[in-house]
Motif scaffolding. Structure first.
Motif, PDB file in Angstrom:
ATOM      1  N   LEU A  24       4.868  -6.561  -0.200  1.00 23.92           N
ATOM      2  CA  LEU A  24       5.323  -6.305  -1.567  1.00 23.92           C
ATOM      3  C   LEU A  24       4.162  -5.871  -2.454  1.00 23.92           C
ATOM      4  CD1 LEU A  24       7.944  -8.233  -3.582  1.00 23.92           C
ATOM      5  CD2 LEU A  24       5.710  -7.831  -4.624  1.00 23.92           C
ATOM      6  N   ASN A  25       3.036  -6.583  -2.348  1.00 20.43           N
ATOM      7  CA  ASN A  25       1.872  -6.249  -3.172  1.00 20.43           C
ATOM      8  C   ASN A  25       1.311  -4.868  -2.834  1.00 20.43           C
ATOM      9  OD1 ASN A  25       1.979  -8.693  -4.515  1.00 20.43           O
ATOM     10  ND2 ASN A  25       0.559  -9.718  -3.123  1.00 20.43           N
ATOM     11  N   LEU A  26       1.284  -4.536  -1.529  1.00 20.01           N
ATOM     12  CA  LEU A  26       0.795  -3.227  -1.117  1.00 20.01           C
ATOM     13  C   LEU A  26       1.717  -2.132  -1.648  1.00 20.01           C
ATOM     14  CD1 LEU A  26      -1.284  -1.601   0.570  1.00 20.01           C
ATOM     15  CD2 LEU A  26       0.272  -1.839   2.523  1.00 20.01           C
ATOM     16  N   ALA A  27       3.015  -2.383  -1.608  1.00 22.48           N
ATOM     17  CA  ALA A  27       3.976  -1.400  -2.122  1.00 22.48           C
ATOM     18  C   ALA A  27       3.799  -1.194  -3.621  1.00 22.48           C
ATOM     19  CB  ALA A  27       5.396  -1.856  -1.805  1.00 22.48           C
ATOM     20  N   HIS A 121       2.524  14.543   4.105  1.00 17.85           N
ATOM     21  CA  HIS A 121       1.202  14.550   4.721  1.00 17.85           C
ATOM     22  C   HIS A 121       0.574  13.159   4.720  1.00 17.85           C
ATOM     23  CE1 HIS A 121       1.137  18.936   4.831  1.00 17.85           C
ATOM     24  NE2 HIS A 121       1.585  18.929   3.590  1.00 17.85           N
ATOM     25  N   LYS A 122      -0.257  12.898   5.728  1.00 19.47           N
ATOM     26  CA  LYS A 122      -1.003  11.646   5.765  1.00 19.47           C
ATOM     27  C   LYS A 122      -1.977  11.591   4.595  1.00 19.47           C
ATOM     28  CE  LYS A 122      -0.741  10.504  10.656  1.00 19.47           C
ATOM     29  NZ  LYS A 122      -1.479  10.024  11.845  1.00 19.47           N
ATOM     30  N   LEU A 123      -2.251  10.382   4.134  1.00 19.81           N
ATOM     31  CA  LEU A 123      -3.127  10.222   2.985  1.00 19.81           C
ATOM     32  C   LEU A 123      -4.588  10.393   3.381  1.00 19.81           C
ATOM     33  CD1 LEU A 123      -1.632   7.061   1.216  1.00 19.81           C
ATOM     34  CD2 LEU A 123      -0.981   9.460   0.937  1.00 19.81           C
ATOM     35  N   PRO A 124      -5.379  11.055   2.563  1.00 18.70           N
ATOM     36  CA  PRO A 124      -6.833  11.063   2.794  1.00 18.70           C
ATOM     37  C   PRO A 124      -7.418   9.693   2.495  1.00 18.70           C
ATOM     38  CG  PRO A 124      -6.305  12.205   0.747  1.00 18.70           C
ATOM     39  CD  PRO A 124      -4.990  11.881   1.401  1.00 18.70           C
ATOM     40  N   ASP A 125      -8.597   9.445   3.036  1.00 20.35           N
ATOM     41  CA  ASP A 125      -9.244   8.139   2.859  1.00 20.35           C
ATOM     42  C   ASP A 125      -9.379   7.752   1.393  1.00 20.35           C
ATOM     43  OD1 ASP A 125      -9.465   7.953   5.570  1.00 20.35           O
ATOM     44  OD2 ASP A 125     -11.607   8.419   5.657  1.00 20.35           O
ATOM     45  N   ILE A 126      -9.708   8.723   0.553  1.00 27.99           N
ATOM     46  CA  ILE A 126      -9.971   8.404  -0.858  1.00 27.99           C
ATOM     47  C   ILE A 126      -8.717   7.857  -1.549  1.00 27.99           C
ATOM     48  CG2 ILE A 126      -9.479  10.755  -1.663  1.00 27.99           C
ATOM     49  CD1 ILE A 126     -11.749  10.381  -3.696  1.00 27.99           C
ATOM     50  N   VAL A 127      -7.541   8.357  -1.172  1.00 26.30           N
ATOM     51  CA  VAL A 127      -6.299   7.858  -1.772  1.00 26.30           C
ATOM     52  C   VAL A 127      -5.960   6.481  -1.220  1.00 26.30           C
ATOM     53  CG1 VAL A 127      -3.828   8.297  -2.093  1.00 26.30           C
ATOM     54  CG2 VAL A 127      -5.457  10.192  -2.184  1.00 26.30           C
ATOM     55  N   GLU A 128      -6.193   6.271   0.077  1.00 26.32           N
ATOM     56  CA  GLU A 128      -5.992   4.931   0.640  1.00 26.32           C
ATOM     57  C   GLU A 128      -6.892   3.922  -0.054  1.00 26.32           C
ATOM     58  OE1 GLU A 128      -4.589   6.010   5.211  1.00 26.32           O
ATOM     59  OE2 GLU A 128      -6.695   5.526   4.822  1.00 26.32           O
ATOM     60  N   ASP A 129      -8.127   4.324  -0.341  1.00 25.39           N
ATOM     61  CA  ASP A 129      -9.048   3.422  -1.044  1.00 25.39           C
ATOM     62  C   ASP A 129      -8.547   3.116  -2.457  1.00 25.39           C
ATOM     63  OD1 ASP A 129     -10.711   3.352   1.154  1.00 25.39           O
ATOM     64  OD2 ASP A 129     -12.065   4.913   0.412  1.00 25.39           O
ATOM     65  N   GLU A 130      -7.924   4.092  -3.095  1.00 19.79           N
ATOM     66  CA  GLU A 130      -7.361   3.856  -4.434  1.00 19.79           C
ATOM     67  C   GLU A 130      -6.231   2.843  -4.372  1.00 19.79           C
ATOM     68  OE1 GLU A 130      -6.141   7.550  -6.133  1.00 19.79           O
ATOM     69  OE2 GLU A 130      -8.167   8.425  -6.094  1.00 19.79           O
ATOM     70  N   ILE A 131      -5.394   2.941  -3.337  1.00 20.84           N
ATOM     71  CA  ILE A 131      -4.304   1.970  -3.179  1.00 20.84           C
ATOM     72  C   ILE A 131      -4.862   0.580  -2.939  1.00 20.84           C
ATOM     73  CG2 ILE A 131      -2.363   1.302  -1.707  1.00 20.84           C
ATOM     74  CD1 ILE A 131      -1.835   4.283  -1.245  1.00 20.84           C
ATOM     75  N   ALA A 133      -7.720  -0.564  -3.886  1.00 17.75           N
ATOM     76  CA  ALA A 133      -8.323  -1.041  -5.131  1.00 17.75           C
ATOM     77  C   ALA A 133      -7.263  -1.474  -6.139  1.00 17.75           C
ATOM     78  CB  ALA A 133      -9.207   0.056  -5.736  1.00 17.75           C
ATOM     79  N   ALA A 134      -6.051  -0.923  -6.019  1.00 22.57           N
ATOM     80  CA  ALA A 134      -4.985  -1.241  -6.969  1.00 22.57           C
ATOM     81  C   ALA A 134      -4.190  -2.483  -6.586  1.00 22.57           C
ATOM     82  CB  ALA A 134      -4.035  -0.051  -7.094  1.00 22.57           C
ATOM     83  N   MET A 135      -4.531  -3.094  -5.437  1.00 19.47           N
ATOM     84  CA  MET A 135      -3.823  -4.322  -5.033  1.00 19.47           C
ATOM     85  C   MET A 135      -3.956  -5.356  -6.150  1.00 19.47           C
ATOM     86  SD  MET A 135      -2.432  -4.183  -1.898  1.00 19.47           S
ATOM     87  CE  MET A 135      -2.538  -5.762  -1.045  1.00 19.47           C
ATOM     88  N   GLY A 136      -2.844  -5.913  -6.539  1.00 19.52           N
ATOM     89  CA  GLY A 136      -2.846  -6.889  -7.635  1.00 19.52           C
ATOM     90  C   GLY A 136      -2.428  -6.287  -8.958  1.00 19.52           C
ATOM     91  N   GLN A 137      -2.455  -4.944  -9.042  1.00 22.47           N
ATOM     92  CA  GLN A 137      -1.962  -4.277 -10.249  1.00 22.47           C
ATOM     93  C   GLN A 137      -0.492  -3.926 -10.038  1.00 22.47           C
ATOM     94  OE1 GLN A 137      -4.555  -1.325 -12.208  1.00 22.47           O
ATOM     95  NE2 GLN A 137      -5.883  -1.489 -10.415  1.00 22.47           N
TER      96      GLN A 137
END
Length: 448
Positions: A24-27, A121-131, A133-137
């Motif tokens: 849920l948090n990841l979503a 398309h698969k996500l680039p690393d930079i977008v995965e890192d943004e997700i 970093a957003a855990m908890g928001q």
């Protein structure tokens, strides 16, 4: 703590690493990042979600859907379909992003969460890192601003029609055994081959939530080999749990891996004028015989690091139309944004019919060099490229092998080990050099 995302999404043991709360948090984090452009336009974000049939996919999918809807995302639930179907449907619906719940070829206790951007398309690393970093928001819309979860009723039909539309010819007269690994392709893959005109025998298509990849599929080919021989079939097609891979078995029961399939497909596409720049994209782990066959056919090749994401990146950057891996991840950029096992199987079968050749005859253009792989554990993998003795041994081996073999040393991306791979014209030579190099790696890079 290591990076949350691996080479293919987030994966772990269901209800241990991949819990309902985590999902849920990841979503919610994904809704924050991947839905931002839609919100900036003043639109409600839309997402496609799908899953494989393992037992934990139900609660994980429910948790992800809840996280997205609670963040103001409208969720279109496609149910059980293959990973490449989820990617295709994301693009076909023009959704802002897609989500696939699957652990691919892993056993039933594992599961994972994979995201696709707009277009599938698969996500680039930079977008995965943004997700990450957003855990908890979390976005907290109220009233009518929360999202809905909507059944994507025609999801399977859309994907099936797309698959059939890729075929250059029908499959009438071909007898095919389809092994679905008790996974996500259990319904749709046999139907596709039937609709294309083939006579189909189905195995590994009775998912019960716990038997995915168990004794069937691309990681357990003996059942398919037996079925092909028993039914005197022309070809056997094997998927993995989420059907982004395809391996095959010829009419005599011999295994045909991704390298051989890519040679057949590349030659067919070159003849049809659809192989962009007459080039195939593959990884450094592909057999040397692949390169020999491609050169004989006048086809160029580009090598990438191991991983279908790197193949995809090279294909997108160079505008290439075909790429893949020995493991059976094969990508047709004209029709798909990711590896697609059903698409691969259909195209191979179509080539057999159009050429009036058996699969064995088609793959005979590629010599198969014996390939020995040794994993050397508990070593300082970071020194593999700089240790003088190790590199001297590699150079000695390569000089002895000449253009009839090759050596590849690769530090594992996830473990403290070095992978030693040697190819040669005969098994004994490959084994001997692999062991000598592995012993040198152990002696020089071993941890005290």
């Amino acid at each position: 703590m290591g990076r949350l995302f691996g080479t293919d999404g987030v994966r772990g043991t269901a209800n241990k690493e991949i819990t309902a709360e985590f999902s849920l948090n990841l979503a919610q984090a994904a809704a924050w990042v991947l839905g931002s452009q839609a919100r900036e336009r003043g639109d409600r974000p839309r997402a496609v979600i799908a899953h494989d049939p393992r037992i934990s996919s139900d609660f994980i999918s429910a948790a992800v859907s809840a996280g997205l809807a609670s963040s103001g995302v409208d969720v279109f639930d496609a149910g059980v379909v293959p990973t490449p179907a989820a990617a295709y449907l994301t693009a076909d619906l023009d959704a802002d992003f897609g989500v696939m719940i699957s652990a691919s070829h892993n056993s039933a206790p594992d599961n994972g969460i994979k995201f696709f951007s707009r277009g599938g398309h698969k996500l680039p690393d930079i977008v995965e890192d943004e997700i990450e970093a957003a855990m908890g928001q979390a976005l907290t819309p109220l009233g009518s601003a929360v999202g809905r979860v909507i059944r994507f009723a025609d999801a399977e039909d859309r994907y099936l029609l797309h698959m059939l539309g890729t075929l250059p010819n029908r499959l009438d007269g071909l007898k095919v055994v389809v092994d679905c690994a008790n996974g996500a392709a259990s319904a749709i893959s046999p139907q596709a081959f039937v609709d294309a005109g083939a006579k189909v025998i189905v195995i590994g298509a009775d998912p019960d939530g716990n038997n995915i990849n168990l004794g069937y599929g691309s990681t357990h080919l003996s059942a398919l080999q037996s079925a092909v021989l028993e039914h005197k079939a022309d070809i056997g097609i094997a998927h993995d749990g989420d059907a982004d891979r395809c391996l095959a078995v010829d009419h005599e029961g011999s295994i045909v891996d991704g390298d051989h399939l890519m040679v057949v497909l590349a030659i067919a596409m070159k003849q049809a004028g659809t192989l962009a720049r007459d080039t195939l994209v593959t990884t450094v782990m592909s057999n040397l015989g692949l390169r020999v066959a491609l050169e004989a056919a006048g086809i160029k090749f580009i090598e990438t690091k191991v991983g279908d994401r790197y193949v995809l990146e090279a294909m997108r950057e160079g505008g290439y139309s075909l790429g893949g891996e020995q493991s059976g991840h094969i990508i047709f950029s004209q029709f798909a944004t990711t590896g697609d096992g059903l698409l691969t199987g259909l195209q191979i079968a179509a080539r057999m019919v159009s050429s009036s050749k058996t699969l064995r005859e088609l793959v005979a253009v590629m010599p198969n060099f014996p390939q020995v792989l040794i994993n050397v554990p508990e070593v300082n993998k970071h020194l593999v490229d700089s240790d003088q003795d190790v590199q001297s041994m590699v150079q000695l081996a390569q000089a002895d092998l000449g253009n009839q073999g090759r050596v590849l040393l690769r530090a594992s991306g996830t473990e403290s080990l070095v992978r030693v791979m040697v190819e040669a014209k005969d098994q004994g030579t490959a084994q001997s050099w692999a062991e000598r190099i592995a012993n040198t790696v152990t002696r020089k890079l071993g941890k005290d």
